[in-house]
Design a protein around this motif. Structure first.
Motif, PDB file in Angstrom:
ATOM      1  N   GLN A  51      10.959   4.633 -10.223  1.00 53.64           N
ATOM      2  CA  GLN A  51      10.292   4.391  -8.941  1.00 53.64           C
ATOM      3  C   GLN A  51      10.239   2.902  -8.624  1.00 53.64           C
ATOM      4  OE1 GLN A  51       9.433   6.944  -6.978  1.00 53.64           O
ATOM      5  NE2 GLN A  51       8.835   5.555  -5.332  1.00 53.64           N
TER       6      GLN A  51
ATOM      7  N   LYS B 197       0.824  -1.211   0.000  1.00 62.45           N
ATOM      8  CA  LYS B 197       0.000   0.000   0.000  1.00 62.45           C
ATOM      9  C   LYS B 197       0.861   1.265   0.000  1.00 62.45           C
ATOM     10  CE  LYS B 197      -2.508  -1.360   3.531  1.00 62.45           C
ATOM     11  NZ  LYS B 197      -3.546  -1.353   4.603  1.00 62.45           N
TER      12      LYS B 197
ATOM     13  N   ARG C 225       8.152   5.754 -13.989  1.00 59.83           N
ATOM     14  CA  ARG C 225       7.682   4.511 -13.365  1.00 59.83           C
ATOM     15  C   ARG C 225       8.840   3.543 -13.135  1.00 59.83           C
ATOM     16  NH1 ARG C 225       3.932   4.372 -17.715  1.00 59.83           N
ATOM     17  NH2 ARG C 225       2.059   5.583 -17.234  1.00 59.83           N
TER      18      ARG C 225
ATOM     19  N   MET D 160       2.534   3.664  -9.758  1.00 56.71           N
ATOM     20  CA  MET D 160       1.504   3.721 -10.793  1.00 56.71           C
ATOM     21  C   MET D 160       0.883   5.096 -10.982  1.00 56.71           C
ATOM     22  SD  MET D 160       1.926   0.914 -12.071  1.00 56.71           S
ATOM     23  CE  MET D 160       0.737   1.240 -13.368  1.00 56.71           C
ATOM     24  N   ARG D 161       1.094   6.020 -10.053  1.00 60.06           N
ATOM     25  CA  ARG D 161       0.547   7.359 -10.261  1.00 60.06           C
ATOM     26  C   ARG D 161       1.392   8.177 -11.234  1.00 60.06           C
ATOM     27  NH1 ARG D 161       2.053   8.415  -4.662  1.00 60.06           N
ATOM     28  NH2 ARG D 161      -0.163   8.242  -4.203  1.00 60.06           N
ATOM     29  N   LEU D 162       2.598   7.701 -11.537  1.00 59.08           N
ATOM     30  CA  LEU D 162       3.486   8.430 -12.443  1.00 59.08           C
ATOM     31  C   LEU D 162       3.035   8.244 -13.889  1.00 59.08           C
ATOM     32  CD1 LEU D 162       6.805   7.515 -10.622  1.00 59.08           C
ATOM     33  CD2 LEU D 162       5.531   9.665 -10.497  1.00 59.08           C
ATOM     34  N   THR D 163       3.415   9.180 -14.744  1.00 62.43           N
ATOM     35  CA  THR D 163       2.807   9.237 -16.079  1.00 62.43           C
ATOM     36  C   THR D 163       3.737   8.846 -17.215  1.00 62.43           C
ATOM     37  OG1 THR D 163       3.356  11.600 -16.223  1.00 62.43           O
ATOM     38  CG2 THR D 163       1.167  11.010 -15.365  1.00 62.43           C
TER      39      THR D 163
ATOM     40  N   PRO E  81       1.189   2.483  -5.193  1.00 61.19           N
ATOM     41  CA  PRO E  81       0.593   3.718  -5.728  1.00 61.19           C
ATOM     42  C   PRO E  81       1.635   4.741  -6.174  1.00 61.19           C
ATOM     43  CG  PRO E  81      -0.547   3.031  -3.739  1.00 61.19           C
ATOM     44  CD  PRO E  81       0.677   2.177  -3.836  1.00 61.19           C
ATOM     45  N   ASN E  82       2.794   4.768  -5.493  1.00 66.37           N
ATOM     46  CA  ASN E  82       3.839   5.707  -5.875  1.00 66.37           C
ATOM     47  C   ASN E  82       4.423   5.397  -7.243  1.00 66.37           C
ATOM     48  OD1 ASN E  82       3.633   7.098  -3.453  1.00 66.37           O
ATOM     49  ND2 ASN E  82       5.205   5.853  -2.429  1.00 66.37           N
TER      50      ASN E  82
END
Length: 200
Positions: free
Chosen positions: A93, A75, A90, A82-85, A79-80
């Motif tokens: 990270q 958790k 990605r 998959m929130r990247l574009t 998210p850190n």
């Protein structure tokens, strides 16, 4: 070398199905057996697609992390990523996630049989990172755990669903090898668990 149970052979085969509930489900199973999950299975096979987190979860299970800790790390980190574009962001990270969780650990840290599946980009065939020579299909003498690759790097390769992530390049057995998401050529981890049980 780890001993393998004679019977029955239990194996967790982790894929993308029910990906949002599986960490909680495994936590319930572990609570019921009152021991780390890896002590109740003979091997864990992991296949994933666009950053389906199963190789990360499977590797953490196999290295004796409690499921509650795995759920917490999942958790915090996923998210850190998959929130990247962009795939560059990605991939960076994802590399940070692997370094934070697995550090410089090799496959010698694994406590049970494991198969982290990636795809050979040029050959379009699977490559399976294993920890135990008992899983080698007839090549025990030349077996090298994880092909000499660090655990975190193998996890990254298995997660690298191009073009969402950059492909990973390693030198394996003297050959430069480009790897990416295992599900491109192998989307049923149960088959690999059965193959190891019957043939290795």
């Amino acid at each position: 070398m780890r001993t393998r149970p004679k019977s029955p052979l239990r194996s967790d085969a982790l894929d993308e199905m029910h990906r949002n509930t599986t960490p909680s489900l495994i936590e319930d199973i572990e609570a019921g057996q009152k021991a780390p999950r890896h002590r109740d299975v003979a091997g864990i096979r992991c296949v994933l697609t666009t950053f389906r987190e199963w190789s990360i979860i499977g590797a953490m299970l196999a290295t004796d992390k409690p499921v509650a800790e795995i759920h917490k790390l999942y958790k915090e980190h996923v998210p850190n990523v998959m929130r990247l574009t962009t795939k560059t962001a990605r991939s960076a990270q994802l590399a940070k996630l692997a370094a934070d969780i697995f550090k410089d650990d090799g496959f010698d840290k694994v406590k049970t049989g494991i198969g982290i599946v990636a795809t050979r980009w040029l050959q379009e065939t699977p490559i399976i990172f294993k920890a135990d020579a008992g899983q080698a299909h007839g090549r025990i003498a030349s077996f090298v755990p994880g092909f000499g690759v660090k655990l975190g790097d193998a996890v990254q390769a298995s997660c690298s669903a191009y073009p969402f992530f950059w492909k990973k390049t390693f030198t394996i057995q003297g050959t430069e090898t480009v790897l990416l998401d295992g599900r491109l050529c192998a989307n049923n981890p149960t088959l690999y668990a059965i193959a190891d049980a019957e043939l290795a």
